[in-house]
Write a protein that holds these residues in place. Structure first.
Motif, PDB file in Angstrom:
ATOM      1  N   UNK A 101      -7.000   6.054   8.132  1.00 22.64           N
ATOM      2  CA  UNK A 101      -7.041   5.638   6.705  1.00 22.64           C
ATOM      3  C   UNK A 101      -6.251   4.330   6.992  1.00 22.64           C
ATOM      4  N   UNK A 102      -5.071   4.389   7.740  1.00 23.38           N
ATOM      5  CA  UNK A 102      -4.003   3.225   7.885  1.00 23.38           C
ATOM      6  C   UNK A 102      -4.521   2.121   8.464  1.00 23.38           C
ATOM      7  N   UNK A 103      -5.374   2.470   9.472  1.00 15.89           N
ATOM      8  CA  UNK A 103      -6.321   1.201  10.124  1.00 15.89           C
ATOM      9  C   UNK A 103      -7.146   0.535   9.234  1.00 15.89           C
ATOM     10  N   UNK A 104      -7.945   1.492   8.622  1.00 13.37           N
ATOM     11  CA  UNK A 104      -9.228   0.796   7.624  1.00 13.37           C
ATOM     12  C   UNK A 104      -8.329  -0.048   6.547  1.00 13.37           C
ATOM     13  N   UNK A 105      -7.380   0.693   5.827  1.00 14.36           N
ATOM     14  CA  UNK A 105      -6.827  -0.429   4.987  1.00 14.36           C
ATOM     15  C   UNK A 105      -6.038  -1.420   5.369  1.00 14.36           C
ATOM     16  N   UNK A 106      -5.606  -1.408   6.397  1.00 11.65           N
ATOM     17  CA  UNK A 106      -4.609  -2.533   6.817  1.00 11.65           C
ATOM     18  C   UNK A 106      -5.780  -3.672   7.129  1.00 11.65           C
ATOM     19  N   UNK A 122       0.102  -3.818  -4.349  1.00 11.82           N
ATOM     20  CA  UNK A 122      -1.177  -3.018  -4.383  1.00 11.82           C
ATOM     21  C   UNK A 122      -1.028  -1.711  -3.284  1.00 11.82           C
ATOM     22  N   UNK A 123      -1.684  -0.859  -3.797  1.00 11.74           N
ATOM     23  CA  UNK A 123      -2.211   0.592  -3.121  1.00 11.74           C
ATOM     24  C   UNK A 123      -3.294   0.889  -3.096  1.00 11.74           C
ATOM     25  N   UNK A 124      -3.827   1.094  -1.737  1.00  8.40           N
ATOM     26  CA  UNK A 124      -5.134   1.597  -1.651  1.00  8.40           C
ATOM     27  C   UNK A 124      -5.414   2.964  -1.104  1.00  8.40           C
ATOM     28  N   UNK A 133      -3.766   7.069  -7.652  1.00  4.53           N
ATOM     29  CA  UNK A 133      -2.833   6.759  -6.822  1.00  4.53           C
ATOM     30  C   UNK A 133      -3.106   4.991  -6.378  1.00  4.53           C
ATOM     31  N   UNK A 134      -4.357   4.472  -6.648  1.00  5.52           N
ATOM     32  CA  UNK A 134      -4.628   3.297  -6.192  1.00  5.52           C
ATOM     33  C   UNK A 134      -3.913   2.438  -7.511  1.00  5.52           C
ATOM     34  N   UNK A 135      -3.527   1.281  -7.008  1.00  3.95           N
ATOM     35  CA  UNK A 135      -2.734   0.377  -7.594  1.00  3.95           C
ATOM     36  C   UNK A 135      -3.146  -1.163  -7.415  1.00  3.95           C
ATOM     37  N   UNK A 136      -3.447  -2.019  -8.099  1.00  6.18           N
ATOM     38  CA  UNK A 136      -3.994  -3.297  -8.094  1.00  6.18           C
ATOM     39  C   UNK A 136      -3.285  -4.154  -9.283  1.00  6.18           C
TER      40      UNK A 136
END
Length: 156
Positions: A101-106, A122-124, A133-136
């Motif tokens: 997940x870290x790789x994809x969101x990065x 932002x938080x994905x 938990x999403x933040x934009x």
């Protein structure tokens, strides 16, 4: 047994699609794990790793997909959350990011930053935007919409 008889699945092909890149099992249309569905059809599944197709392997299924622009258009028009999640993963995998997940969101953040859009704050938490938990920020969203509108491939 659906006319398939008893076959062992080779080392690649359809089996690589039985698990999502994040390791969770895919389900068939009835909510059963696909390995169970394969077993019900008389197909043994030994493992779910990617590999090379065995020499002389017989193709037992194939499929075609609409163009990506059609998939994205459908996703946006009807807010298809599964498409959004899968497209996020697929874009990261295509770019060669780690299967995490870290790789994809990065990777996703780097693509947004490439348009000059700040992702500060932002938080994905998922690819669909449905997680609590999403933040934009509204600023980030406005920047992104304007950047995409200016993009040469943007439909005006």
């Amino acid at each position: 047994m659906g006319g398939l008889g008893r076959r062992a699945v080779g080392d690649a092909g359809a089996r690589s699609r039985l698990r999502r890149p994040d390791g969770l099992r895919q389900l068939d249309g009835r909510g059963r794990p696909l390995p169970l569905r394969a077993a019900l059809a008389g197909i043994s599944v030994r493992d779910l790793r990617r590999g090379a197709t065995a020499t002389g392997a017989q193709q037992i299924a194939s499929g075609r997909s609409p163009e990506l622009r059609t998939i994205v258009g459908d996703m946006l028009r009807v807010s298809h959350n599964d498409y959004a999640e899968k497209l996020l993963w697929a874009s990261g995998m295509k770019a060669g990011t780690s299967r995490t997940w870290a790789g994809v969101t990065s990777y996703s953040r780097s693509q947004v930053a490439g348009y000059g859009v700040s992702t500060y704050g932002s938080v994905t938490a998922d690819g669909s935007g449905l997680s609590r938990s999403d933040r934009l920020t509204s600023h980030t969203l406005a920047q992104l919409v304007l950047a995409l509108r200016k993009h040469p491939r943007s439909a005006r």
